[in-house]
Write an enzyme that holds these catalytic residues in place. Structure first.
Site, mmCIF file in Angstrom:
data_model
loop_
_atom_site.group_PDB
_atom_site.id
_atom_site.type_symbol
_atom_site.label_atom_id
_atom_site.label_comp_id
_atom_site.label_asym_id
_atom_site.label_seq_id
_atom_site.Cartn_x
_atom_site.Cartn_y
_atom_site.Cartn_z
ATOM 1 N N SER A 122 7.430 -36.247 -21.279
ATOM 2 C CA SER A 122 8.055 -34.988 -21.688
ATOM 3 C C SER A 122 9.578 -35.016 -21.594
ATOM 4 O O SER A 122 10.237 -34.033 -21.924
ATOM 5 C CB SER A 122 7.515 -33.836 -20.835
ATOM 6 O OG SER A 122 7.761 -34.076 -19.471
ATOM 7 N N THR B 296 10.151 -30.191 -18.768
ATOM 8 C CA THR B 296 11.552 -30.517 -18.994
ATOM 9 C C THR B 296 12.153 -30.717 -17.625
ATOM 10 O O THR B 296 11.737 -30.049 -16.688
ATOM 11 C CB THR B 296 12.265 -29.299 -19.638
ATOM 12 O OG1 THR B 296 11.822 -29.158 -20.975
ATOM 13 C CG2 THR B 296 13.772 -29.418 -19.596
ATOM 14 N N THR C 189 15.025 -33.102 -22.251
ATOM 15 C CA THR C 189 13.604 -33.024 -22.619
ATOM 16 C C THR C 189 13.349 -33.723 -23.949
ATOM 17 O O THR C 189 14.264 -33.891 -24.761
ATOM 18 C CB THR C 189 13.197 -31.534 -22.748
ATOM 19 O OG1 THR C 189 11.786 -31.445 -22.936
ATOM 20 C CG2 THR C 189 13.882 -30.868 -23.913
ATOM 21 N N ARG D 112 12.581 -29.294 -34.992
ATOM 22 C CA ARG D 112 12.478 -28.192 -34.027
ATOM 23 C C ARG D 112 13.372 -28.484 -32.820
ATOM 24 O O ARG D 112 13.398 -29.589 -32.293
ATOM 25 C CB ARG D 112 11.033 -28.029 -33.582
ATOM 26 C CG ARG D 112 10.797 -26.913 -32.552
ATOM 27 C CD ARG D 112 10.869 -27.407 -31.119
ATOM 28 N NE ARG D 112 10.507 -26.352 -30.158
ATOM 29 C CZ ARG D 112 10.592 -26.487 -28.840
ATOM 30 N NH1 ARG D 112 11.022 -27.618 -28.328
ATOM 31 N NH2 ARG D 112 10.253 -25.507 -28.047
ATOM 32 N N THR E 156 12.203 -24.079 -18.098
ATOM 33 C CA THR E 156 11.226 -25.012 -18.647
ATOM 34 C C THR E 156 10.113 -24.182 -19.261
ATOM 35 O O THR E 156 9.945 -23.019 -18.923
ATOM 36 C CB THR E 156 10.692 -25.947 -17.542
ATOM 37 O OG1 THR E 156 9.746 -26.855 -18.121
ATOM 38 C CG2 THR E 156 10.017 -25.183 -16.415
ATOM 39 N N GLY E 157 9.376 -24.790 -20.158
ATOM 40 C CA GLY E 157 8.289 -24.055 -20.814
ATOM 41 C C GLY E 157 8.568 -23.861 -22.285
ATOM 42 O O GLY E 157 9.321 -24.634 -22.885
HETATM 43 N N1 ASP Z 1 11.553 -26.093 -22.785
HETATM 44 C C1 ASP Z 1 11.278 -27.278 -23.537
HETATM 45 C C2 ASP Z 1 11.246 -26.983 -24.980
HETATM 46 O O1 ASP Z 1 10.812 -25.928 -25.374
HETATM 47 C C3 ASP Z 1 10.036 -27.977 -23.189
HETATM 48 C C4 ASP Z 1 9.431 -27.703 -21.878
HETATM 49 O O2 ASP Z 1 10.056 -27.430 -20.891
HETATM 50 O O3 ASP Z 1 8.244 -27.761 -21.791
HETATM 51 O O4 ASP Z 1 11.626 -27.850 -25.724
#
Ligand code: ASP
Length: 339
Positions: free
Chosen positions: A83, A199, A217, A227, A250-251
């Protein structure tokens, strides 16, 4: 991802979770100390190893900016981490595109988005900050700049990531559409569901009281080509204000961008919230806006104020963060969550 979940199960659940939860409360309740003690915090279990590298810089009296740049390179280089960085899972078209940002306490910042073929996007982000008049370079332009700066062009798609991508292609039902249903990430198995994110966001305070942050990330696995998530967007995935504090996220990046998440956390701290309260309120802002979708998606915020007080909050359980200072090394704490 599987590794992280397994790790969390074994290390955070059961009796040890209670002990850790106690440490969270103690940490949050601790009053701001006047003397500045260096500290570094970062997202997820892989933050533990990253913090160790950052601490080596802080412990020698180094600059917070150098510490975060050094620390996040650990997961960027980790071939088992799908990731972040070079072994990150690719997009829908099989291309590994990386996002990263870095920021110091004075508002200096740099970022790259959708960068291909460069193993350490955080290093390019810092060059953008220090060697250009710009803040964000994307795609081909970011790659061109990286190559001009002497970075090596590499194939980042590992055999393991390629295999996972082929597996995903067999079951993929992700089609771009104007249909609002495509925003219900978790339910439809789209990128951004429970199991498709991670991330590293890292925040450091050095012995001279300087704050800095970095975020890097590979974004959502199987995303549409082009994207860009929250991580390279200053104010979304990362924000630092030396007068107040710093935050990272994160997320599901789309939800963080919609709410200017990390900026919001810092502004809430400016209004007097503790880091923990600020992270909670920012998470609730996302949940209130899209309560149905929020049940199935993850966003976590992590924050530190200029005194070194720390807080975190997430929508879903399972978000953890690593803390490292003179008293505790290799510490992983569970964040509180809405569900
Ligand atoms: N926040 C990151 C994104 O949307 C990915 C993640 O943290 O899961 O690219």
């Amino acid at each position: 991802m599987v590794d992280r979940r397994a790790f969390l199960k074994t290390s955070l659940l059961g009796a040890s979770a209670l002990a850790l939860a106690g440490r969270v409360s103690a940490d949050v309740a601790a009053p701001a100390s006047k003397a500045v003690a260096a500290k570094v915090i970062s997202t997820w279990d892989f933050g533990v190893a990253a913090n160790r590298a950052a601490w080596a810089v802080l412990d020698k009296g180094g600059h917070a900016l150098d510490a975060v740049e050094t620390g996040v390179q650990v997961p960027e280089a980790d071939l088992k981490n799908h990731s972040v960085g070079r072994a990150g899972y690719p997009d829908r078209d099989g291309r590994v595109t990386l996002d990263a940002s870095i920021m110091d306490a004075d508002g200096n910042c740099g970022a790259v988005a959708a960068l291909e073929h460069i193993a350490h996007p955080i290093l390019v982000a810092r060059r953008v900050m220090e060697r250009t008049p710009h803040v964000l370079l994307v795609g081909d332009g970011a790659l061109q700049f990286a190559l001009e700066q002497g970075f090596k062009k590499e194939e980042l798609l590992t055999p393991e990531s390629e295999k996972a991508w082929h597996e995903w292609l067999k079951t993929a039902h992700y089609q771009p559409s104007a249909n609002s249903e495509v925003r219900d990430y978790g339910k439809t198995g789209l990128p951004g569901g429970h199991d498709n994110h991670d991330t590293i966001g890292m925040l450091a305070l050095d012995a001279q009281g300087r704050l800095a942050g970095a975020c890097t990330t590979s974004g959502m696995a199987w995303k549409l080509h082009g994207r860009v998530g929250d991580s390279p967007i200053i104010g979304a995935g990362l924000y630092v204000d030396g007068e107040i504090g710093a935050a990272t996220s994160t997320g599901v990046g789309e939800e963080v961008i919609r709410n200017a998440g990390s900026f919001l956390v810092v502004e809430l701290m400016r209004q007097g919230r503790t880091p923990q309260e600020a992270c909670h309120e920012a998470v609730m802002r996302i949940v209130k806006r899209r309560p149905d979708a929020a049940k199935d998606l993850q966003v976590g915020f992590l924050a530190m104020n200029r005194h070194g007080d720390v807080g975190a909050w997430a929508i879903q359980p399972g978000f953890s963060y690593a803390v490292c200072d003179a008293q505790r090394q290799d510490t992983l704490l569970p964040a509180k969550s809405v569900y």
